[in-house]
Design an enzyme around this catalytic site. Structure first.
Site, mmCIF file in Angstrom:
data_model
loop_
_atom_site.group_PDB
_atom_site.id
_atom_site.type_symbol
_atom_site.label_atom_id
_atom_site.label_comp_id
_atom_site.label_asym_id
_atom_site.label_seq_id
_atom_site.Cartn_x
_atom_site.Cartn_y
_atom_site.Cartn_z
ATOM 1 N N GLU A 3 -2.039 2.996 -1.196
ATOM 2 C CA GLU A 3 -1.529 1.902 -2.042
ATOM 3 C C GLU A 3 -0.112 1.512 -1.646
ATOM 4 O OE1 GLU A 3 -2.111 2.575 -6.235
ATOM 5 O OE2 GLU A 3 -4.298 2.538 -6.043
ATOM 6 N N GLU A 25 -11.181 4.213 -3.969
ATOM 7 C CA GLU A 25 -10.924 4.472 -5.393
ATOM 8 C C GLU A 25 -11.673 3.425 -6.198
ATOM 9 O OE1 GLU A 25 -6.950 5.180 -6.827
ATOM 10 O OE2 GLU A 25 -6.321 6.101 -4.923
#
Length: 374
Positions: free
Chosen positions: A192, A314
């Site tokens: 991320e 995810e």
């Protein structure tokens, strides 16, 4: 070609009615192969996801094998878990692998600043993680530290794990109890990068990724597949920029969580929810299909040979935490609604199997849409 006519039962408000539906199956036109790693798992150092939930230590009275709970490992083996991602998540970009090797009683204790501000004992490190993967018979996906780490740190970690030489790092691994090198199936450069991994732009991260992978070296026969940290939701800028990279890139990560309300600050309850949140949860999880479509479209433009996979590493439901629990532990009860969400997402992943070659539900134990609650 096989053609069958089947009867489908549709229930109308006024009663039952039969409708005739035709289905054609053309066995001469098979679709893409569904990669087993679409059913992958994610284990982050978060709450009781690893500590207590899975790891109790070799000295515990809880039945365990090399510190991992026999009951939990047995349940995961029944699921035939094909792959595990570790150590994060946001945790990955603050994790320094040298803290997790050597005698456990001498490892430094840190604070997990991302999740609950609790002490991180580093009892579970590289050796322990590979013990878990071996017990499960699973492939491994290791997430490197680009945020607070360095290219040198990631390169040395790969050498420690994969080298069969007499180098100082390989000898250190042997001293710590593992003679032969491990196989690292996948290695990610950060996580991320748009958020907790550094709040970078796609262009800045892409250059950092290309620089890092120059130094990430292993023996050719055991080179892992390298994963770049991609975007989330319907943002295609990351997939667009990263799919232009030509060397040492096998996958681009992508994240999307299903939130009933669609509002991050007030997500909705895991139990006791009204019918409207049943409907909104299903509606929001089906957005996964559109998100994959738009990201795959820009990847098709830059990578028409489909050499690069879109790895949804995810995904799952994310609700408000259970009352009375640590808000940083992300503990939520699961219900039939979560099973429906999982089924719908797998159907979407299967439909996009030409690009989606790995997914990792978040997470394995005691966190978010967990397989197991202990």
């Amino acid at each position: 070609m096989i053609k069958k006519t089947i009867l489908a039962l549709s229930i109308a408000a006024s009663g039952a009615a039969f409708a005739q539906v035709s289905v054609t199956i053309d066995a001469a036109k098979p679709g893409p192969v569904i990669n087993k790693n679409i059913y992958g798992q994610f284990a982050e150092h978060l709450g009781t996801g690893i500590y207590e939930g899975m790891w109790v230590g070799p000295e515990s009275k809880v039945p365990n094998t090399k510190g991992w709970r026999n009951d939990v490992v047995g349940a995961l083996k029944d699921l035939h878990v094909p792959l595990v991602r570790w150590p994060g998540g946001c945790f990955a970009d603050e994790y320094h692998w040298r803290d997790g090797i050597g005698p456990r009683d001498k490892r430094p204790v840190k604070v997990n600043t991302n999740w609950g501000g609790v002490e991180e004992s580093n009892a579970v490190g590289t050796h322990e993680f590979f013990d878990l993967a071996e017990q499960l018979g699973a492939e491994v996906y290791v997430n490197g530290n680009l945020g607070t780490g360095s290219n040198q740190e990631m390169a040395e970690w790969l050498e420690y794990m994969t080298s069969d030489s007499k180098s100082t790092l390989a000898e250190l691994r042997r001293k710590n109890g593992h003679e032969k090198p491990w196989k690292v199936d996948y290695f990610a450069v950060g996580n991320e990068a748009w958020g907790c991994g550094g709040e970078m732009s796609p262009q800045h991260y892409a250059q950092l990724y290309k620089t890092a992978t120059v130094f990430l070296k292993t023996p050719p026969a055991v080179r892992p597949k390298f994963i770049a940290s991609g975007g989330n939701d319907n943002d295609t800028t990351w997939s667009d920029e990263l799919s232009k990279i030509k060397n040492k890139i096998d996958g681009i990560s992508f994240h999307y969580y299903t939130i009933p309300t669609g509002v991050w600050e007030k997500k909705g309850a895991a139990t006791g929810f009204a019918e409207d949140q049943w409907i909104s949860t299903v509606k929001n999880t089906l957005k996964m299909d559109d998100h994959i479509k738009v990201n795959a479209a820009v990847m098709d433009k830059n990578d028409p040979q489909k050499k690069i996979g879109l790895f949804v590493d995810e995904w799952g439901t994310w609700y408000d935490v259970e009352p009375g629990t640590n808000t940083g532990f992300l503990f939520q009860q699961n219900s039939l609604r979560d099973a429906v969400v999982a089924a719908l997402n797998f159907n979407i992943f299967h439909a996009h199997a030409d690009r989606v070659r790995m997914t990792n539900i978040a997470q394995m134990v005691n966190v978010l849409q967990a397989m197991i609650l202990t």
